[in-house]
Design a protein around this motif. Structure first.
Motif, PDB file in Angstrom:
ATOM      1  N   LEU A 224       0.869  -1.170   0.000  1.00 24.41           N
ATOM      2  CA  LEU A 224       0.000   0.000   0.000  1.00 24.41           C
ATOM      3  C   LEU A 224       0.909   1.224   0.000  1.00 24.41           C
ATOM      4  O   LEU A 224       1.738   1.390   0.900  1.00 24.41           O
ATOM      5  CB  LEU A 224      -0.902   0.012   1.233  1.00 24.41           C
ATOM      6  CG  LEU A 224      -2.220  -0.754   1.131  1.00 24.41           C
ATOM      7  CD1 LEU A 224      -2.884  -0.829   2.502  1.00 24.41           C
ATOM      8  CD2 LEU A 224      -3.159  -0.091   0.140  1.00 24.41           C
ATOM      9  N   VAL A 225       0.772   2.067  -1.007  1.00 27.51           N
ATOM     10  CA  VAL A 225       1.675   3.205  -1.183  1.00 27.51           C
ATOM     11  C   VAL A 225       0.909   4.501  -0.951  1.00 27.51           C
ATOM     12  O   VAL A 225      -0.083   4.781  -1.627  1.00 27.51           O
ATOM     13  CB  VAL A 225       2.292   3.207  -2.590  1.00 27.51           C
ATOM     14  CG1 VAL A 225       3.274   4.354  -2.734  1.00 27.51           C
ATOM     15  CG2 VAL A 225       2.978   1.875  -2.869  1.00 27.51           C
ATOM     16  N   HIS A 226       1.378   5.289   0.012  1.00 29.28           N
ATOM     17  CA  HIS A 226       0.799   6.593   0.318  1.00 29.28           C
ATOM     18  C   HIS A 226       1.479   7.670  -0.533  1.00 29.28           C
ATOM     19  O   HIS A 226       2.466   7.394  -1.208  1.00 29.28           O
ATOM     20  CB  HIS A 226       0.948   6.881   1.810  1.00 29.28           C
ATOM     21  CG  HIS A 226       0.172   5.935   2.684  1.00 29.28           C
ATOM     22  ND1 HIS A 226      -1.117   6.189   3.100  1.00 29.28           N
ATOM     23  CD2 HIS A 226       0.503   4.713   3.189  1.00 29.28           C
ATOM     24  CE1 HIS A 226      -1.545   5.173   3.840  1.00 29.28           C
ATOM     25  NE2 HIS A 226      -0.586   4.271   3.912  1.00 29.28           N
ATOM     26  N   PRO A 227       0.967   8.911  -0.514  1.00 31.55           N
ATOM     27  CA  PRO A 227       1.550   9.950  -1.367  1.00 31.55           C
ATOM     28  C   PRO A 227       3.060  10.111  -1.185  1.00 31.55           C
ATOM     29  O   PRO A 227       3.552  10.386  -0.094  1.00 31.55           O
ATOM     30  CB  PRO A 227       0.800  11.217  -0.917  1.00 31.55           C
ATOM     31  CG  PRO A 227      -0.528  10.713  -0.486  1.00 31.55           C
ATOM     32  CD  PRO A 227      -0.247   9.397   0.180  1.00 31.55           C
ATOM     33  N   CYS A 228       3.792   9.895  -2.261  1.00 30.11           N
ATOM     34  CA  CYS A 228       5.247  10.021  -2.283  1.00 30.11           C
ATOM     35  C   CYS A 228       5.692   9.900  -3.740  1.00 30.11           C
ATOM     36  O   CYS A 228       4.863   9.763  -4.641  1.00 30.11           O
ATOM     37  CB  CYS A 228       5.920   8.943  -1.419  1.00 30.11           C
ATOM     38  SG  CYS A 228       5.622   7.257  -1.977  1.00 30.11           S
ATOM     39  N   GLY A 229       6.985   9.924  -3.973  1.00 31.21           N
ATOM     40  CA  GLY A 229       7.486   9.827  -5.335  1.00 31.21           C
ATOM     41  C   GLY A 229       7.102   8.520  -6.006  1.00 31.21           C
ATOM     42  O   GLY A 229       6.843   8.486  -7.218  1.00 31.21           O
ATOM     43  N   LEU A 231       4.329   6.797  -5.546  1.00 23.23           N
ATOM     44  CA  LEU A 231       2.939   6.894  -5.997  1.00 23.23           C
ATOM     45  C   LEU A 231       2.852   7.707  -7.286  1.00 23.23           C
ATOM     46  O   LEU A 231       2.114   7.340  -8.210  1.00 23.23           O
ATOM     47  CB  LEU A 231       2.071   7.524  -4.912  1.00 23.23           C
ATOM     48  CG  LEU A 231       0.584   7.699  -5.266  1.00 23.23           C
ATOM     49  CD1 LEU A 231      -0.066   6.362  -5.602  1.00 23.23           C
ATOM     50  CD2 LEU A 231      -0.174   8.376  -4.134  1.00 23.23           C
ATOM     51  N   ASP A 232       3.601   8.788  -7.377  1.00 23.95           N
ATOM     52  CA  ASP A 232       3.616   9.584  -8.616  1.00 23.95           C
ATOM     53  C   ASP A 232       4.073   8.736  -9.802  1.00 23.95           C
ATOM     54  O   ASP A 232       3.519   8.831 -10.908  1.00 23.95           O
ATOM     55  CB  ASP A 232       4.552  10.782  -8.455  1.00 23.95           C
ATOM     56  CG  ASP A 232       4.050  11.772  -7.413  1.00 23.95           C
ATOM     57  OD1 ASP A 232       2.845  11.747  -7.105  1.00 23.95           O
ATOM     58  OD2 ASP A 232       4.869  12.564  -6.909  1.00 23.95           O
ATOM     59  N   ALA A 233       5.088   7.882  -9.566  1.00 23.27           N
ATOM     60  CA  ALA A 233       5.596   7.027 -10.649  1.00 23.27           C
ATOM     61  C   ALA A 233       4.556   5.996 -11.060  1.00 23.27           C
ATOM     62  O   ALA A 233       4.408   5.688 -12.254  1.00 23.27           O
ATOM     63  CB  ALA A 233       6.878   6.328 -10.198  1.00 23.27           C
TER      64      ALA A 233
END
Length: 322
Positions: A224-229, A231-233
């Protein structure tokens, strides 16, 4: 009937008895509703606090109901005010949490989810987190049986849009193809690609779920990926795959079908444009008006999600249209 307004089961039973059969002394009321003397005293005390009953003075003390149209209306209003205060508190907490996002430690940006059931719950969590859009890359193996995604239908009914790209292997499965048809009918925008680089689910720009390993055990562990680089990728990855994929629609047999085929005249038009002919020259060669050429090019750009004619030419080459 009244428990949704905050009454306990004993309080509701007691109040309904008083409304339907009239006021009564505590011992008689206990016999009516089948409660002990202590139980009916607790129920009456709770009803008094909520403004649903009052007691006459001794020596002939009785419990008397307040008319429902007055009492219940006040009770519902108080309940709604409490819920509104709860909503305001939740918004304040959300604002505080948003301010903390930038200061999260690395280990707080990524969660590891282990176990098939936990991965399935995480997928539901992702969908219920979305307020505007869900973006999904769909491929086997699955954490849940290949059936209609009921959570998706609920979220779409609540106004959340879904975009999904299916791996060709996904729609080769009869059950998954039937589920995809249901999702398309419900408003899902879907596309098809030969091979996906990974499975993925993204809620707005807030949360993403992807497997630790894109293999047989993919549904046993996920991130589970929270807002960060990262997630942008992942968002950029989805958009790239979406651009390359072919739109899906429902065929006459109510099964998903790729809209990959273009007409021979469109194929010829693309070849002329790639060769460097102007719209006017291409129109003259095809025996149509310039307006027709512009309209057909616009349709092809929409079909391939191309933002320019240069992208359209690249997409046409990638899809084997030239």
């Amino acid at each position: 009937m009244l428990q949704a307004a905050g009454l306990s089961a004993a309080e509701e039973t007691t109040y309904l008895s008083l409304v339907r059969q009239g006021g009564a002394p505590l011992p008689q009321l206990a016999d009516r509703v089948g409660l002990t003397a202590a139980g009916v005293r607790r129920a009456v005390a709770g009803l008094q606090r909520k403004g649903l009953v009052h007691r006459t003075p001794p020596p002939h003390e009785r419990v008397v109901p307040v008319p429902p149209d007055l009492a219940v209306e006040q009770l519902v209003r108080r309940r709604m005010e409490e819920l509104e205060r709860t909503r305001e508190a939740a918004h304040q907490l959300a604002d505080e949490a948003q301010h903390l996002v930038a200061n999260r430690r690395t280990e707080e940006l990524i969660e590891i989810v282990s176990g098939r059931a936990a991965v399935g719950r995480a997928f539901d969590r992702i969908q219920r987190t979305a307020r505007r859009e869900m973006r999904v890359l769909v491929a086997p193996p699955y954490a849940k049986p290949t059936e209609v995604n009921r959570t998706q239908l609920d979220r779409e009914a609540a106004g959340v849009s879904y975009r999904a790209v299916y791996d060709a292997a996904a729609l080769a499965d009869r059950d998954m193809a039937a589920a995809a048809a249901t999702h398309l009918r419900a408003g899902e925008q879907a596309r098809l690609i030969d091979v996906l680089p990974t499975k993925l689910a993204i809620a707005d720009q807030e949360l993403a779920l992807l497997p630790l390993a894109y293999a047989t055990a993919a549904h046993d562990a996920a991130l589970l990926v929270h807002p960060c680089g990262l997630l942008d990728a992942l968002i950029a990855l989805f958009e790239t795959v979406w651009t390359l994929a072919t739109p899906l629609s429902l065929a006459d047999a109510d099964t998903p079908r790729a809209d990959s085929a273009i007409s021979g005249s469109d194929r010829q038009l693309l070849s002329l444009l790639v060769a460097g002919l102007t719209d006017e020259a291409a129109a003259a060669r095809l025996g149509v008006s310039r307006r027709t050429v512009v309209r057909r090019v616009q349709h092809l750009m929409e079909l391939t999600n191309a933002r320019s004619r240069l992208q359209l030419g690249w997409q046409a080459r990638e899809r084997g249209w030239l």
